[in-house]
Write a protein that holds these residues in place. Structure first.
Motif, PDB file in Angstrom:
ATOM      1  N   MET A   1      42.661  36.363  40.426  1.00 47.16           N
ATOM      2  CA  MET A   1      43.846  35.607  40.807  1.00 47.16           C
ATOM      3  C   MET A   1      44.990  36.550  41.076  1.00 47.16           C
ATOM      4  N   PRO A 231      49.619  37.124  49.207  1.00 45.65           N
ATOM      5  CA  PRO A 231      48.294  36.600  49.558  1.00 45.65           C
ATOM      6  C   PRO A 231      47.618  37.351  50.697  1.00 45.65           C
ATOM      7  N   PHE A 234      44.635  40.639  50.196  1.00 49.37           N
ATOM      8  CA  PHE A 234      43.176  40.572  50.250  1.00 49.37           C
ATOM      9  C   PHE A 234      42.659  41.081  51.596  1.00 49.37           C
ATOM     10  N   LYS A 283      35.078  36.966  45.470  1.00 50.36           N
ATOM     11  CA  LYS A 283      35.576  36.730  44.117  1.00 50.36           C
ATOM     12  C   LYS A 283      36.284  37.976  43.601  1.00 50.36           C
ATOM     13  N   THR A 301      40.236  34.893  41.401  1.00 47.47           N
ATOM     14  CA  THR A 301      40.618  34.258  42.654  1.00 47.47           C
ATOM     15  C   THR A 301      39.440  34.287  43.610  1.00 47.47           C
ATOM     16  N   TRP A 302      39.180  33.147  44.245  1.00 46.82           N
ATOM     17  CA  TRP A 302      38.177  33.075  45.300  1.00 46.82           C
ATOM     18  C   TRP A 302      38.894  32.919  46.626  1.00 46.82           C
ATOM     19  N   VAL A 303      38.606  33.823  47.589  1.00 48.81           N
ATOM     20  CA  VAL A 303      39.221  33.755  48.910  1.00 48.81           C
ATOM     21  C   VAL A 303      38.135  33.561  49.961  1.00 48.81           C
ATOM     22  N   GLU A 309      42.042  33.814  52.926  1.00 53.36           N
ATOM     23  CA  GLU A 309      43.039  32.953  52.304  1.00 53.36           C
ATOM     24  C   GLU A 309      42.574  32.540  50.909  1.00 53.36           C
ATOM     25  N   PRO A 310      43.469  32.527  49.920  1.00 59.82           N
ATOM     26  CA  PRO A 310      43.083  32.082  48.566  1.00 59.82           C
ATOM     27  C   PRO A 310      42.809  30.587  48.552  1.00 59.82           C
ATOM     28  N   MET A 313      41.817  29.457  42.132  1.00 58.33           N
ATOM     29  CA  MET A 313      42.260  30.428  41.143  1.00 58.33           C
ATOM     30  C   MET A 313      42.019  29.862  39.755  1.00 58.33           C
ATOM     31  N   ARG A 328      42.993  24.674  46.177  1.00 63.77           N
ATOM     32  CA  ARG A 328      43.702  24.357  47.417  1.00 63.77           C
ATOM     33  C   ARG A 328      43.354  22.967  47.899  1.00 63.77           C
TER      34      ARG A 328
END
Length: 595
Positions: A1, A231, A234, A283, A301-303, A309-310, A313, A328
């Motif tokens: 995250m 953000p 990443f 991840k 955090t998974w994007v 894009e995140p 979290m 999200r």
């Protein structure tokens, strides 16, 4: 995250440990006669009827408003921000954690850099939302980016439902250089902690509103990442599995820049929303460097593997009793009303193994403490003449905590070092140099003989606060003493802040104490609940008092974690020792009681 959501949640937990604020409103705007180059100023949170000119804007200045509304240049058409309200959306199906949410929607307009809405839940139970957005703006010919993160949680304590809010914001260049910071956190009835900052070379020049004026500047190292750029890191870094990147981040609630470390754990295929196919996600695990003896728990955090894009979290938050998730979704789904708020008292208290009748009149209690999640458990609790750590087993991470009663000066006790001026001066939280606090202090000591000692005056203050405050009126959370002097309502934090301020007003050095207090329960197994009281310096000794009980001292049911003068402090950082104990998840049993 990424750190963006963590500190906002951290501020919520810091204030909720003792008492929760009921729809605290942001304070009045900055003095129009002395504005900063850019004004960070919200509309009244929770008041959709506030007129656009409630907080008049100064022409030529950028005005940042919360809840993801576009930053606007004054003298250009603007739409005042209003709190998010549930609206029509497609039927939502149960998603991650059992929370019904649809997937997010596309960007709303060309000026929007991003507009992320997250539903927040604890182990599948909704607690509120976080909105994180960024907009393009201009000041003259200069292009700027303005980012705002706004958090709104609805929780309960002792069955009373209350709302908490907080926001962070930054003004940045297109290259990601932070120019201005803003932080607002509700702390009391009609009161917020407000800190704005302007970057000046290697220093963040802080300006606080109202009684927060004079807040300390803080060092500003190169490359601090703000709300807008964060953000994008990443995609910007594009590291491989097992690799990490670091970046400095400003945590407004404690007014410090800290180092964050993000590590890519690998790729996963997950379906985040019901009836949606699994997608490839990256991840990441993010860790914050320690601030003193405290650090936020590692977060995940998974994007999206393509857009970066995140989307989701998570982090472990003991103060909320479980795993906190941010998923999200759409604005409508995220901001939908919280139907069943979580009850925080049970998860924010330590269960004891048996009752101790008459504990506040007892002489000594020996507690056995186990803290397997702390690296140095012997330092979790304060050591002073009233409280000592014995029989520490470093390997098993257990120890005995011997706590004795304190009811006034102890004859023959060794004199302690005289307190410095920080224990007598008026400051942001313990602000006594005002008519309200001084008036109450004068009333408290009225009638005392001329030969009254400092201890006599301190006890008179304890008694007055106890008789005149409205107990357990959950509308305050770390409110300043002058605010409490007006409302005469609140919980233990307000009792302690007002009493400490009144003691200073009559010439008695004081400080607040953070700790735990014995709290009975219906089922016979009591709790140690997080609590605040205060200490005064009299007869060469620091002596405890608790205006919520007014017993002329405290018994062994008061377990001290730390104390603080609050000198030159405009943040909630002094509460970190309590968060450390909470994160350690200690187990406590009663070994011995001496009447």
């Amino acid at each position: 995250m990424m750190r963006g959501l963590g500190p906002l949640s951290l501020a919520t937990l810091l204030s909720s440990l003792f008492i929760l604020p009921a729809t605290a409103q942001p304070p009045k705007p900055i003095n129009p006669g002395d504005p900063p180059p850019i004004i960070i100023r919200p509309k009244k949170v929770g008041d959709p009827n506030t007129a656009p000119d409630t907080f008049p804007d100064k022409p030529g200045f950028i005005v940042i408003r919360p809840n993801g509304k576009a930053p606007s240049l004054v003298n250009q058409p603007t739409t005042p921000a209003t709190p998010a309200r549930p609206g029509p959306t497609r039927p939502a199906q149960p998603g991650a954690g059992g929370v019904a949410v649809p997937p997010p929607v596309a960007k709303p307009d060309a000026d929007t850099v991003f507009d992320y809405w997250f539903v927040a839940c604890v182990d599948g139970q909704r607690i509120g939302y976080v909105q994180w957005g960024a907009k393009k703006a201009k000041k003259g010919d200069r292009e700027l980016l303005v980012g705002v993160k706004y958090q709104n949680f609805t929780v309960a304590r002792f069955g009373q439902v209350v709302n908490q809010w907080g926001e962070e914001s930054t003004v940045e260049t297109p290259a990601g250089d932070v120019l201005i910071t803003g932080m607002r956190q509700g702390i009391g009835k009609d009161q917020a902690l407000v800190l704005n900052g302007i970057v000046d070379g290697k220093v963040l020049k802080i300006s606080g509103e109202g009684v927060a004026k004079g807040a300390s500047d803080t060092p500003w190292p190169p490359g601090v990442v703000g709300c807008v750029r964060e953000p994008a890191l990443f995609k910007e870094k594009q590291i491989k599995a097992g690799e990490s990147f670091e970046y400095p981040s400003y945590i407004g609630v404690v007014n410090r820049v800290v180092k964050m470390t993000a590590t890519l754990e690998g790729e996963e295929a997950l379906a985040l929303w019901a009836k949606e196919p699994a997608r490839k996600l990256l991840k990441y695990t993010t860790k914050m460097e320690a601030v003193g003896n405290f650090r936020l728990p590692p977060a995940t955090t998974w994007v999206d593997a393509e857009t970066f894009e995140p989307l989701k979290m998570e982090f472990d938050f003991p103060g909320f009793g479980g795993r906190v998730s941010f998923l999200r979704t759409t604005r409508e789904a995220a901001s939908a009303a919280v139907a069943r708020p979580i009850e925080l008292f049970n998860v924010q208290s330590i269960r004891l193994d048996r009752e101790i009748p008459g504990i506040h009149r007892a002489d000594t209690v020996v507690y056995k403490v186990s803290a397997p999640k702390d690296d140095d458990p012997g330092s979790l609790f304060a050591t002073d003449p009233r409280q000592t750590v014995k029989n520490l087993d470093a390997k098993a991470k257990t120890f005995e905590l011997h706590v004795v009663a304190g009811h006034g000066p102890v004859r023959g006790a060794a004199a302690q070092p005289a307190p410095g001026k920080e224990y007598t001066l008026s400051n942001y939280f313990i602000n006594w140099d005002n008519d309200g606090v001084k008036g109450h202090a004068a009333a408290a000591v009225k009638g005392l003989p001329a030969a009254a000692t400092d201890w006599d005056r301190a006890v008179a203050v304890e008694r007055w606060v106890n008789r005149n405050m409205k107990a357990f009126e959950f509308s305050q959370a770390m409110a300043t003493a002058d605010n409490v002097a007006k409302t005469l309502s609140g919980d233990c934090t307000e009792y302690a802040m007002l009493a400490a301020a009144m003691c200073r007003a009559v010439g008695v050095p004081s400080r607040t104490v953070l700790g735990l207090v014995y709290a009975p329960a219906k089922d016979g197994k009591p709790y140690l609940a997080y609590h605040m009281w205060y200490e005064v310096f009299a007869d060469g000794q620091w002596l405890p008092l608790d205006a919520t009980l007014a017993l002329g001292g405290v018994g062994p049911g008061h377990v001290k974690i730390a104390d603080h003068s609050w000198h030159d402090e405009k943040t909630l950082a002094p509460l970190f020792p309590v968060l450390r104990v909470l994160s350690a998840k200690p187990a406590v049993t009663v070994v011995k009681v001496e009447p």
